[in-house]
Scaffold this active site. Structure first.
Site, short mmCIF file in Angstrom:
data_model
loop_
_atom_site.label_atom_id
_atom_site.label_comp_id
_atom_site.label_asym_id
_atom_site.label_seq_id
_atom_site.Cartn_x
_atom_site.Cartn_y
_atom_site.Cartn_z
N GLU A 1 -5.32 -6.39 -4.31
CA GLU A 1 -6.55 -6.55 -3.49
C GLU A 1 -5.98 -6.58 -2.11
O GLU A 1 -6.79 -6.21 -0.93
CB GLU A 1 -7.09 -7.94 -4.04
N GLY B 1 -6.00 -6.27 4.31
CA GLY B 1 -6.09 -8.11 4.27
C GLY B 1 -7.51 -8.36 3.49
O GLY B 1 -7.36 -8.64 1.97
N GLU C 1 3.77 -3.60 10.94
CA GLU C 1 4.41 -3.19 9.84
C GLU C 1 5.68 -3.89 9.73
O GLU C 1 6.10 -3.57 11.13
CB GLU C 1 4.09 -2.21 9.18
N LYS D 1 0.65 -1.49 0.09
CA LYS D 1 -0.32 -0.17 0.30
C LYS D 1 0.67 0.99 0.04
O LYS D 1 0.32 1.77 -0.76
CB LYS D 1 -0.89 -0.06 1.27
N VAL E 1 -4.87 -3.41 0.93
CA VAL E 1 -6.09 -2.49 1.92
C VAL E 1 -6.95 -3.91 2.66
O VAL E 1 -7.53 -4.17 1.70
CB VAL E 1 -6.88 -1.42 0.83
N LYS F 1 -4.09 2.84 2.95
CA LYS F 1 -5.11 2.79 2.66
C LYS F 1 -5.81 3.39 2.30
O LYS F 1 -7.08 3.33 1.44
CB LYS F 1 -5.31 1.45 3.66
N ASP G 1 0.29 3.42 7.87
CA ASP G 1 -0.45 2.71 6.60
C ASP G 1 -1.80 2.76 6.91
O ASP G 1 -2.31 2.53 5.97
CB ASP G 1 0.07 1.16 8.29
N GLY H 1 -2.23 -10.34 9.18
CA GLY H 1 -1.76 -11.48 9.36
C GLY H 1 -1.48 -12.22 7.95
O GLY H 1 -1.69 -12.52 7.25
N ILE I 1 -10.52 -8.92 2.75
CA ILE I 1 -11.67 -8.28 2.43
C ILE I 1 -11.95 -7.76 1.15
O ILE I 1 -10.86 -7.33 0.63
CB ILE I 1 -11.85 -6.40 3.35
N1 HSE Z 1 0.54 -3.95 9.37
C1 HSE Z 1 -0.74 -3.90 8.75
C2 HSE Z 1 -1.97 -4.00 9.66
C3 HSE Z 1 -0.38 -5.33 7.72
O1 HSE Z 1 -1.68 -4.34 10.88
O2 HSE Z 1 -3.03 -4.27 9.56
C4 HSE Z 1 -1.57 -4.66 6.42
O3 HSE Z 1 -1.66 -4.52 6.01
#
Ligand code: HSE
Length: 427
Positions: free
Chosen positions: A127, A132, A188, A103, A130, A203, A199, A300, A134
């Site tokens: 996909e 995970g 991250e 991202k 953003v 997204k 982050d 994850g 979903i």
């Molecule tokens: N570090 C990110 C989070 C991982 O905790 O959502 C998924 O992008």
């Protein structure tokens, strides 16, 4: 059977989960989609770590993989914006479709990369970048393509949602909850990206661009994270009927698009308030389809790898098609709504001396800035400073900032920096 040869860059938490999923799903993908996915080469920082785990040749030379003529698709799971940028650029220039979970890269350098993809006649799938597992990218691009969006917002960072959940439900302190999130592989490489809202900023900029079909780059997103959040505010918010969530929010009006990330008091009866642990959720409001929310695991290895594999299948079936739509997101730059003019409500916690006239002084400043008080709460205490919690009615962000600056200089009555957390806007 159609053969699609894949080069994988990066074999960390998501990369190794993808190896598992590719093995597990190989036959199903052949049967259902008529595609034989051939993992042809892997490049990773520490090739030794994959010893015995795969028969595919592994090296640490990323560019030797992106340039290979016997590879159709590059899957970039390295993260970061340095080597990953060089690699993705090289892959696109060499005519490879790119699937990425990165991202930061797309949010910061997307326009340049989409332009190269368009010139090369290839596509970029993201996909997994953003929220995970979903499937929000294709939902925005296809499922809700006919809708005019007013708002898109959500819980977009699993690490911070996990931390907030554990601080509330298990009374863990912030550091313990962050350490656990790192151990579970949610965070991250640099967890400040998670906790400082960067982050989530990356997204929401990607979601906003797709929802509004206007380019919203990360540089235009205002970002505040949860690193200063205190347990007492989480508890105080709950007693007032709110749960604090880190939200990415983007809304469009005729005056432009406003995109931001900040901790937010969400009313307990709003669906976003009940998204817990590392789950993510995307909430939207459109003119045609009204509002809706999609939720699922946001971080994850396996949840993220499942989104990567879904992109691999989707873009593999499109490879070689004459009819590749222009999906490369080269949207025009839109107008920005000035944040100081945005109407917001605030939860304010003043740390004050316990003397006559303190409340009057504070409310005088708020009143001068056109800020009306909705509720005030002070618990009896024998020691100073005392906490005076005020929830306001709506006023402009600019007036709030001015009044807080003024109040925090009143050091005869204000003993610590005032805590100010926004309430969820009208959603
Ligand atoms: N570090 C990110 C989070 C991982 O905790 O959502 C998924 O992008």
């Amino acid at each position: 059977m159609k053969e699609v040869r894949i080069g994988l860059l990066g074999a960390g938490v998501v990369g190794t989960s993808l190896l598992q999923l590719l093995d597990k799903n190989r036959e199903k993908i052949q049967r259902q989609y008529g595609i034989n996915l051939q993992l042809t080469a892997i490049a990773t920082r520490s090739p030794g770590k994959l010893q015995g785990k795969t028969n595919v040749p592994v090296s640490d030379d990323v560019l030797s993989v992106t340039k290979r003529s016997d590879i159709d698709m590059i899957v970039e799971l390295m993260g970061g914006t340095d080597t990953a940028y060089t690699a993705v650029r090289s892959a696109l220039e060499h005519g490879k479709t790119v699937i990425t979970a990165n991202k930061a890269l797309l949010s910061e350098k997307g326009r340049e990369l989409y332009a190269i993809a368009e010139t090369s006649g290839v596509e970029i799938g993201y996909e997994a970048a953003v929220a995970g597992s979903i499937p929000i990218i294709r939902t925005l691009r296809d499922g809700l393509a006919s809708c005019e969006f007013e708002v898109i917002c959500g819980i977009l960072n699993g690490t911070t949602n996990f931390i907030l959940t554990k601080m509330e439900q298990e009374s863990w302190d912030y550091a313990t909850a962050l350490k656990k999130a790192q151990e579970l592989g949610f965070a991250e490489a640099d967890p400040t990206f998670d906790v400082e809202g960067i982050d989530a900023g990356h997204k929401i900029s990607l979601l906003a661009s797709l929802a509004f079909r206007e380019s919203v780059s990360f540089q235009t997103v205002s970002v505040k994270g949860i690193s200063e959040l205190q347990s007492m505010d989480i508890q105080a918010a709950l007693s007032l009927g709110y749960r604090i969530k880190l939200l990415g929010i983007s809304k469009r009006s005729s005056a432009g698009i406003l995109t931001k990330v900040h901790p937010t008091l969400v009313p307990l009866d709003h669906p976003l308030a009940n998204v817990m642990n590392e789950s993510n959720a995307v909430f939207y409001k459109t003119k045609e389809a009204d509002s809706g929310m999609i939720t699922g695991k946001g971080a994850g290895g396996l949840p993220t790898a499942s989104a990567v594999l879904s992109d691999i299948i989707y873009y593999a079936s499109r490879l070689g098609s004459q009819n590749i739509a222009k999906e490369n997101n080269l949207f025009p730059e839109g107008k920005r709504f000035p944040e100081p003019e945005n109407l917001v409500r605030y939860y304010l916690r003043f740390s004050t001396v316990d003397k006559p006239g303190v409340l009057a002084e504070i409310s005088q400043v708020l009143g001068r800035h056109n800020i009306s008080i909705a509720s005030v709460q002070q618990k009896e205490s024998t020691s100073e400073p005392v906490s005076v919690i005020v929830v306001t009615h709506a006023a402009t962000e600019g007036e709030f900032q001015k009044s807080l600056m003024e109040i925090d200089t009143m050091t005869n009555i204000i003993k610590q920096k005032t805590v100010a957390i926004r309430l969820l806007e009208n959603l």
